[in-house]
Design a protein around this motif. Structure first.
Motif, short mmCIF file in Angstrom:
data_model
loop_
_atom_site.label_atom_id
_atom_site.label_comp_id
_atom_site.label_asym_id
_atom_site.label_seq_id
_atom_site.Cartn_x
_atom_site.Cartn_y
_atom_site.Cartn_z
N GLY A 56 0.82 -1.22 0.00
CA GLY A 56 0.00 0.00 0.00
C GLY A 56 0.85 1.26 0.00
O GLY A 56 0.54 2.23 -0.68
N SER A 57 1.95 1.24 0.75
CA SER A 57 2.84 2.41 0.78
C SER A 57 3.52 2.64 -0.56
O SER A 57 3.74 3.78 -0.96
CB SER A 57 3.90 2.23 1.86
OG SER A 57 3.31 2.13 3.12
N LEU A 58 3.84 1.55 -1.24
CA LEU A 58 4.48 1.70 -2.55
C LEU A 58 3.48 2.10 -3.64
O LEU A 58 3.85 2.80 -4.59
CB LEU A 58 5.16 0.39 -2.94
CG LEU A 58 6.36 -0.02 -2.08
CD1 LEU A 58 6.84 -1.40 -2.47
CD2 LEU A 58 7.47 1.00 -2.19
N LEU A 59 2.23 1.67 -3.51
CA LEU A 59 1.24 1.98 -4.54
C LEU A 59 0.56 3.33 -4.36
O LEU A 59 -0.03 3.84 -5.30
CB LEU A 59 0.17 0.89 -4.58
CG LEU A 59 0.62 -0.45 -5.13
CD1 LEU A 59 -0.54 -1.45 -5.09
CD2 LEU A 59 1.12 -0.31 -6.56
N ALA A 60 0.65 3.91 -3.17
CA ALA A 60 -0.04 5.18 -2.92
C ALA A 60 0.38 6.29 -3.89
O ALA A 60 -0.48 6.95 -4.47
CB ALA A 60 0.17 5.61 -1.47
N PRO A 61 1.68 6.51 -4.11
CA PRO A 61 2.05 7.57 -5.07
C PRO A 61 1.55 7.29 -6.48
O PRO A 61 1.13 8.20 -7.20
CB PRO A 61 3.58 7.58 -5.03
CG PRO A 61 3.94 6.94 -3.75
CD PRO A 61 2.86 5.96 -3.45
N ARG A 62 1.57 6.03 -6.89
CA ARG A 62 1.10 5.69 -8.24
C ARG A 62 -0.39 5.93 -8.36
O ARG A 62 -0.88 6.40 -9.39
CB ARG A 62 1.44 4.24 -8.56
CG ARG A 62 1.13 3.89 -9.99
CD ARG A 62 1.79 2.63 -10.44
NE ARG A 62 3.23 2.61 -10.29
CZ ARG A 62 4.09 3.08 -11.19
NH1 ARG A 62 3.64 3.62 -12.29
NH2 ARG A 62 5.37 3.00 -10.99
N SER A 69 -5.53 13.62 -6.80
CA SER A 69 -5.17 13.86 -5.41
C SER A 69 -6.25 13.44 -4.42
O SER A 69 -5.98 13.29 -3.23
CB SER A 69 -4.85 15.34 -5.20
OG SER A 69 -6.00 16.12 -5.47
N TRP A 70 -7.47 13.24 -4.86
CA TRP A 70 -8.55 12.85 -3.94
C TRP A 70 -8.66 11.34 -3.78
O TRP A 70 -9.54 10.86 -3.07
CB TRP A 70 -9.89 13.42 -4.43
CG TRP A 70 -9.98 14.87 -4.15
CD1 TRP A 70 -9.73 15.89 -5.02
CD2 TRP A 70 -10.30 15.47 -2.90
NE1 TRP A 70 -9.88 17.09 -4.40
CE2 TRP A 70 -10.24 16.86 -3.08
CE3 TRP A 70 -10.62 14.97 -1.64
CZ2 TRP A 70 -10.49 17.76 -2.04
CZ3 TRP A 70 -10.87 15.87 -0.62
CH2 TRP A 70 -10.81 17.24 -0.83
N THR A 71 -7.78 10.58 -4.40
CA THR A 71 -7.85 9.12 -4.33
C THR A 71 -7.66 8.61 -2.91
O THR A 71 -8.46 7.82 -2.40
CB THR A 71 -6.79 8.49 -5.24
OG1 THR A 71 -6.99 8.96 -6.56
CG2 THR A 71 -6.85 6.99 -5.21
N LEU A 72 -6.60 9.07 -2.24
CA LEU A 72 -6.31 8.56 -0.90
C LEU A 72 -7.34 9.00 0.13
O LEU A 72 -7.74 8.19 0.97
CB LEU A 72 -4.89 8.94 -0.48
CG LEU A 72 -3.79 8.28 -1.29
CD1 LEU A 72 -2.42 8.69 -0.77
CD2 LEU A 72 -3.92 6.78 -1.29
N PRO A 73 -7.81 10.26 0.13
CA PRO A 73 -8.88 10.60 1.08
C PRO A 73 -10.15 9.78 0.86
O PRO A 73 -10.80 9.38 1.82
CB PRO A 73 -9.14 12.09 0.84
CG PRO A 73 -7.87 12.60 0.28
CD PRO A 73 -7.30 11.47 -0.52
N LEU A 74 -10.50 9.51 -0.40
CA LEU A 74 -11.68 8.68 -0.67
C LEU A 74 -11.45 7.25 -0.21
O LEU A 74 -12.34 6.61 0.36
CB LEU A 74 -12.03 8.72 -2.15
CG LEU A 74 -12.60 10.03 -2.66
CD1 LEU A 74 -12.78 9.98 -4.17
CD2 LEU A 74 -13.92 10.33 -1.97
#
Length: 105
Positions: A56-62, A69-74
């Motif tokens: 998850g940490s490696l895929l978050a930036p991708r 930018s709203w992907t992670l908050p959603l």
């Protein structure tokens, strides 16, 4: 998206509290399962958890680059909603099972 200190503080508190409750419930359930190889089971569970954390940490930036930018908050909101729903279901089941015990006495 401009996070403020107050919004970050509130959401991090909620994530920590709900994730902690989910972990306690999960590991309590695993410890109650009768098995001869409980150490192997716990090792496997912790390996899966640690591996998915790294992935998850490696895929978050991708994900941010691909979807915005709203992907992670959603995604975080979806996880919070899942944890809240699970907690409500567990609490509701506990109330029902305690009322069943009272009726049987």
């Amino acid at each position: 998206m401009w996070p403020t200190f107050a919004s970050l503080m509130i959401t991090m508190f909620l994530i920590g509290a709900l994730r902690g409750q989910t972990n306690i419930s999960f590991f309590t359930t695993i410890q109650q399962i009768p098995t001869n190889n409980r150490n192997t089971l716990m090792t496997g569970v912790l390996t899966v958890i640690d591996t998915t954390t790294v992935i998850g940490s490696l895929l978050a930036p991708r994900l941010i680059l691909m979807l915005g930018s709203w992907t992670l908050p959603l995604l975080g909101g979806g996880i919070l909603l899942f944890c809240l729903t699970r907690l409500i279901i567990l609490l509701n089941n506990q109330k029902q099972s305690s009322s069943d015990i009272d009726e049987n006495c």
